[in-house]
Design an enzyme around this catalytic site. Structure first.
Site, mmCIF file in Angstrom:
data_model
loop_
_atom_site.group_PDB
_atom_site.id
_atom_site.type_symbol
_atom_site.label_atom_id
_atom_site.label_comp_id
_atom_site.label_asym_id
_atom_site.label_seq_id
_atom_site.Cartn_x
_atom_site.Cartn_y
_atom_site.Cartn_z
ATOM 1 N N ASN A 1 -8.958 33.446 17.599
ATOM 2 C CA ASN A 1 -7.863 33.833 18.479
ATOM 3 C C ASN A 1 -8.462 34.115 19.858
ATOM 4 O O ASN A 1 -9.057 35.166 20.080
ATOM 5 C CB ASN A 1 -7.175 35.084 17.902
ATOM 6 C CG ASN A 1 -6.033 35.562 18.768
ATOM 7 O OD1 ASN A 1 -5.693 34.933 19.771
ATOM 8 N ND2 ASN A 1 -5.440 36.686 18.397
ATOM 9 N N TRP A 2 -8.283 33.164 20.745
ATOM 10 C CA TRP A 2 -8.896 33.298 22.080
ATOM 11 C C TRP A 2 -8.060 34.171 23.023
ATOM 12 O O TRP A 2 -8.452 34.401 24.167
ATOM 13 C CB TRP A 2 -9.149 31.913 22.679
ATOM 14 C CG TRP A 2 -10.340 31.237 22.058
ATOM 15 C CD1 TRP A 2 -11.228 31.806 21.207
ATOM 16 C CD2 TRP A 2 -10.778 29.891 22.251
ATOM 17 N NE1 TRP A 2 -12.191 30.877 20.849
ATOM 18 C CE2 TRP A 2 -11.948 29.702 21.482
ATOM 19 C CE3 TRP A 2 -10.304 28.806 23.005
ATOM 20 C CZ2 TRP A 2 -12.634 28.498 21.438
ATOM 21 C CZ3 TRP A 2 -10.975 27.603 22.965
ATOM 22 C CH2 TRP A 2 -12.142 27.450 22.190
ATOM 23 N N LYS A 3 -6.897 34.585 22.567
ATOM 24 C CA LYS A 3 -6.029 35.467 23.362
ATOM 25 C C LYS A 3 -5.888 34.932 24.798
ATOM 26 O O LYS A 3 -5.898 33.716 24.988
ATOM 27 C CB LYS A 3 -6.562 36.910 23.318
ATOM 28 C CG LYS A 3 -6.779 37.386 21.869
ATOM 29 C CD LYS A 3 -6.968 38.872 21.735
ATOM 30 C CE LYS A 3 -7.208 39.213 20.261
ATOM 31 N NZ LYS A 3 -7.272 40.652 20.010
HETATM 32 P P1 PGA Z 1 -10.998 41.331 17.267
HETATM 33 O O1 PGA Z 1 -9.496 40.790 17.343
HETATM 34 O O2 PGA Z 1 -11.735 40.401 16.325
HETATM 35 O O3 PGA Z 1 -11.514 41.247 18.665
HETATM 36 O O4 PGA Z 1 -10.939 42.718 16.746
HETATM 37 C C1 PGA Z 1 -8.871 40.298 16.195
HETATM 38 C C2 PGA Z 1 -7.474 39.850 16.519
HETATM 39 O O5 PGA Z 1 -6.847 40.390 17.439
HETATM 40 O O6 PGA Z 1 -6.947 38.925 15.864
#
Ligand code: PGA
Length: 255
Positions: free
Chosen positions: A11-13
């Protein structure tokens, strides 16, 4: 529960311009090609999708998806994107109900369920995220909170027939972007509880359940070895080619 490959979902957000997203993708392609047990699912920001799609060009063991999806094909929905629009650029899945959508942008359980069923009806697979907040956890309301998030999904018509297109990601809100993931026993127990919720509503084919929240190269192996964990949805640790390569190597080393 499932014989499919381990899912390493990145998940690259809201990160990376198109060019950077394409470069990371290009750099991981040889590793993905050789992987035997793992599938990498990439979810770039929406405008990065075409550039990543061009690089992928049908590559093996790697899939492209979006971080959200609207339930209608088109219409007056400012700021939204639909399944046909995503499919046009080779997306085969969408993340739906991520905690940032639920808690930062106020998407309700019903909205998330409606998005999910809309996307599966259009042929996309959906990573449907659920997770309890810190207050839920401390108040002993974890299972109740998860049930509330899943309930509207169960009531959507067509979910039983399309359940093979659904993947659940259990992501405790308090563990996302934090220092440590949930404790192993908690992950195992909660995955069992989620599976049970499906069985109790008559859905015998329980979807694969991913764990997400502070997964890193330090803890990934341990998490993947837990019973009932079909893979992970990963944020920060997947934000570089080297990070993904290392995670992939770990997933490949676990039979
Ligand atoms: P994180 O995020 O691995 O940086 O904790 C996970 C997510 O939001 O899916």
């Amino acid at each position: 529960m499932t014989s499919r490959k381990t899912i390493l979902a990145a998940n690259w957000k809201m990160n990376f311009l198109s060019e950077e997203a394409a470069q990371i993708t290009e750099a991981i392609l040889p590793d993905c090609r050789d992987s035997k047990r793992t599938e990498v699912w990439l979810a770039p920001q929406t405008l990065g999708i075409p550039a990543v799609s061009r690089v992928l060009d049908g590559a093996k063991n790697i899939r492209l998806g979006a971080q959200n999806c609207h339930w209608e094909k088109s219409g007056a929905f400012t700021g939204e994107i639909s399944a046909p629009m995503l499919k046009e650029f080779g997306c085969t899945f969408a993340i739906v109900g991520h905690s940032e959508r639920r808690w930062v942008f106020g998407e309700s359980a019903l909205t998330c369920a409606t998005r999910a069923i809309g996307a599966v009806n259009e042929g996309l697979d959906v990573i449907f995220c659920v997770g309890e907040t810190r207050d839920d956890r401390e108040g002993g309301r974890t299972i109740e909170a998860l049930r509330e998030q899943l309930k509207p999904l169960f009531y959507e018509s067509g979910v039983v027939e399309k359940v093979e297109q659904i993947i659940i990601a259990y992501e405790p809100v308090w563990a996302i972007g934090a220092l440590t993931p949930a404790e192993p026993e908690r992950i195992v127990d909660t995955h069992c509880e989620i599976a049970d919720m499906f069985i109790k509503v008559g859905i015998k084919k329980v979807p694969p359940i991913l764990y997400g929240g502070s997964v890193s190269t330090d803890n990934f192996a341990k998490i993947l070895k837990l019973p009932g964990v079909a893979g992970s949805l990963i944020g920060r640790a997947s934000w570089s080619a080297e990070g993904i390569r290392q995670l992939l190597e770990i997933a490949e080393s676990i039979s």
